[in-house]
Design a protein around this motif. Structure first.
Motif, PDB file in Angstrom:
ATOM      1  N   ARG A  93       5.842   6.578 -17.168  1.00  0.00           N
ATOM      2  CA  ARG A  93       7.253   6.878 -17.432  1.00  0.00           C
ATOM      3  C   ARG A  93       7.928   6.979 -16.071  1.00  0.00           C
ATOM      4  N   THR A  94       8.939   6.151 -15.851  1.00  0.00           N
ATOM      5  CA  THR A  94       9.501   6.010 -14.521  1.00  0.00           C
ATOM      6  C   THR A  94      10.998   5.753 -14.543  1.00  0.00           C
ATOM      7  N   THR A  95      11.621   5.996 -13.423  1.00  0.00           N
ATOM      8  CA  THR A  95      13.012   5.581 -13.243  1.00  0.00           C
ATOM      9  C   THR A  95      13.006   4.157 -12.695  1.00  0.00           C
ATOM     10  N   SER A  96      14.107   3.464 -12.831  1.00  0.00           N
ATOM     11  CA  SER A  96      14.189   2.102 -12.299  1.00  0.00           C
ATOM     12  C   SER A  96      14.061   2.127 -10.770  1.00  0.00           C
ATOM     13  N   SER A  97      14.563   3.180 -10.125  1.00  0.00           N
ATOM     14  CA  SER A  97      14.449   3.286  -8.662  1.00  0.00           C
ATOM     15  C   SER A  97      12.989   3.387  -8.231  1.00  0.00           C
ATOM     16  N   TYR A  98      12.211   4.219  -8.928  1.00  0.00           N
ATOM     17  CA  TYR A  98      10.791   4.344  -8.590  1.00  0.00           C
ATOM     18  C   TYR A  98      10.090   3.007  -8.813  1.00  0.00           C
ATOM     19  N   LEU A  99      10.383   2.353  -9.939  1.00  0.00           N
ATOM     20  CA  LEU A  99       9.732   1.084 -10.255  1.00  0.00           C
ATOM     21  C   LEU A  99      10.063   0.036  -9.199  1.00  0.00           C
ATOM     22  N   ASP A 100      11.307  -0.032  -8.772  1.00  0.00           N
ATOM     23  CA  ASP A 100      11.692  -0.977  -7.722  1.00  0.00           C
ATOM     24  C   ASP A 100      10.938  -0.677  -6.428  1.00  0.00           C
ATOM     25  N   THR A 101      10.829   0.600  -6.075  1.00  0.00           N
ATOM     26  CA  THR A 101      10.120   0.999  -4.859  1.00  0.00           C
ATOM     27  C   THR A 101       8.628   0.690  -4.983  1.00  0.00           C
ATOM     28  N   LEU A 102       8.065   0.900  -6.160  1.00  0.00           N
ATOM     29  CA  LEU A 102       6.659   0.570  -6.405  1.00  0.00           C
ATOM     30  C   LEU A 102       6.429  -0.929  -6.235  1.00  0.00           C
ATOM     31  N   LYS A 103       7.313  -1.737  -6.798  1.00  0.00           N
ATOM     32  CA  LYS A 103       7.175  -3.189  -6.658  1.00  0.00           C
ATOM     33  C   LYS A 103       7.269  -3.615  -5.194  1.00  0.00           C
ATOM     34  N   GLU A 104       8.163  -2.982  -4.436  1.00  0.00           N
ATOM     35  CA  GLU A 104       8.279  -3.286  -3.005  1.00  0.00           C
ATOM     36  C   GLU A 104       6.975  -2.955  -2.274  1.00  0.00           C
ATOM     37  N   ALA A 105       6.387  -1.803  -2.573  1.00  0.00           N
ATOM     38  CA  ALA A 105       5.133  -1.398  -1.920  1.00  0.00           C
ATOM     39  C   ALA A 105       3.995  -2.350  -2.296  1.00  0.00           C
ATOM     40  N   ILE A 106       3.961  -2.769  -3.554  1.00  0.00           N
ATOM     41  CA  ILE A 106       2.929  -3.726  -3.992  1.00  0.00           C
ATOM     42  C   ILE A 106       3.118  -5.053  -3.266  1.00  0.00           C
ATOM     43  N   THR A 107       4.364  -5.520  -3.173  1.00  0.00           N
ATOM     44  CA  THR A 107       4.652  -6.785  -2.488  1.00  0.00           C
ATOM     45  C   THR A 107       4.231  -6.704  -1.026  1.00  0.00           C
ATOM     46  N   GLU A 108       4.524  -5.585  -0.353  1.00  0.00           N
ATOM     47  CA  GLU A 108       4.096  -5.408   1.035  1.00  0.00           C
ATOM     48  C   GLU A 108       2.577  -5.485   1.139  1.00  0.00           C
ATOM     49  N   GLU A 109       1.892  -4.858   0.186  1.00  0.00           N
ATOM     50  CA  GLU A 109       0.426  -4.883   0.188  1.00  0.00           C
ATOM     51  C   GLU A 109      -0.094  -6.309  -0.037  1.00  0.00           C
ATOM     52  N   LEU A 110       0.557  -7.043  -0.933  1.00  0.00           N
ATOM     53  CA  LEU A 110       0.137  -8.425  -1.208  1.00  0.00           C
ATOM     54  C   LEU A 110       0.356  -9.329   0.001  1.00  0.00           C
ATOM     55  N   ASP A 111       1.339  -8.998   0.822  1.00  0.00           N
ATOM     56  CA  ASP A 111       1.651  -9.802   2.008  1.00  0.00           C
ATOM     57  C   ASP A 111       0.741  -9.490   3.188  1.00  0.00           C
ATOM     58  N   THR A 112      -0.168  -8.523   3.032  1.00  0.00           N
ATOM     59  CA  THR A 112      -1.054  -8.099   4.114  1.00  0.00           C
ATOM     60  C   THR A 112      -2.509  -8.297   3.691  1.00  0.00           C
ATOM     61  N   PRO A 113      -3.050  -9.511   3.878  1.00  0.00           N
ATOM     62  CA  PRO A 113      -4.441  -9.742   3.482  1.00  0.00           C
ATOM     63  C   PRO A 113      -5.402  -8.911   4.324  1.00  0.00           C
ATOM     64  N   PRO A 114      -6.565  -8.535   3.850  1.00  0.00           N
ATOM     65  CA  PRO A 114      -6.967  -8.731   2.452  1.00  0.00           C
ATOM     66  C   PRO A 114      -6.268  -7.717   1.554  1.00  0.00           C
ATOM     67  N   THR A 115      -5.810  -8.167   0.432  1.00  0.00           N
ATOM     68  CA  THR A 115      -5.069  -7.314  -0.489  1.00  0.00           C
ATOM     69  C   THR A 115      -6.007  -6.462  -1.334  1.00  0.00           C
ATOM     70  N   VAL A 116      -5.528  -5.302  -1.747  1.00  0.00           N
ATOM     71  CA  VAL A 116      -6.324  -4.412  -2.591  1.00  0.00           C
ATOM     72  C   VAL A 116      -6.151  -4.756  -4.071  1.00  0.00           C
ATOM     73  N   PHE A 117      -5.404  -5.829  -4.354  1.00  0.00           N
ATOM     74  CA  PHE A 117      -5.124  -6.199  -5.748  1.00  0.00           C
ATOM     75  C   PHE A 117      -5.810  -7.489  -6.180  1.00  0.00           C
ATOM     76  N   GLY A 118      -6.899  -7.838  -5.519  1.00  0.00           N
ATOM     77  CA  GLY A 118      -7.643  -9.018  -5.926  1.00  0.00           C
ATOM     78  C   GLY A 118      -6.822 -10.282  -5.779  1.00  0.00           C
TER      79      GLY A 118
END
Length: 141
Positions: A93-118
């Motif tokens: 259960r989240t606010t749209s602001s938290y979800l947007d920030t979460l997506k940004e953090a995931i994208t940053e992680e994906l842009d930094t190999p090796p990624t923790v998301f397989g």
């Protein structure tokens, strides 16, 4: 996040993992309970993206389900102090602001190999992989 270089003070960056938990009471005397088991909704605050324990979803969920129920039951038994019979993930259960920030953090992680998301290719893919369709966006408090 806003383009001003920081979080808008009006943004609500809160989110909560919600679980349905069935627990039982085990009295230490000769009293009887009926029922002995109870079900409740457990809410665990989500850490802000990028901070300690922000990857809780990756470490504990898979396709919107608890990925290791015995481990999660044990963890919640320690937290609640009662035996847990069953635990089921319900939603983030989240606010749209938290979800947007979460997506940004995931994208940053994906842009930094090796990624923790397989082999995930984008933030939406990561969220679906771990949370399934169990994301509930609510208005800020």
């Amino acid at each position: 996040m806003s383009g001003t270089g920081g979080q808008n003070e009006n943004e609500d960056l809160s989110a909560t993992y919600r679980f349905k938990v069935r627990f039982r009471l085990e009295p230490q005397t000769d009293v009887q309970l009926d029922p002995q088991s109870f079900e409740t909704l457990l809410s665990k605050p989500a850490s802000p993206p990028g901070e300690k324990d922000w990857l809780f979803f990756r470490d504990n969920l898979w396709r919107g389900e608890v990925n290791d129920e015995p481990h999660m039951r044990s963890r919640m038994e320690t937290t609640l102090g009662v035996p847990i019979e069953k635990i089921r993930f319900r939603e983030l259960r989240t606010t749209s602001s938290y979800l947007d920030t979460l997506k940004e953090a995931i994208t940053e992680e994906l842009d930094t190999p090796p990624t923790v998301f397989g082999n995930a290719t984008n933030a939406d893919n990561v969220l679906k992989k771990y949370l399934g369709s169990s994301i509930h966006v609510c208005p800020p408090n």
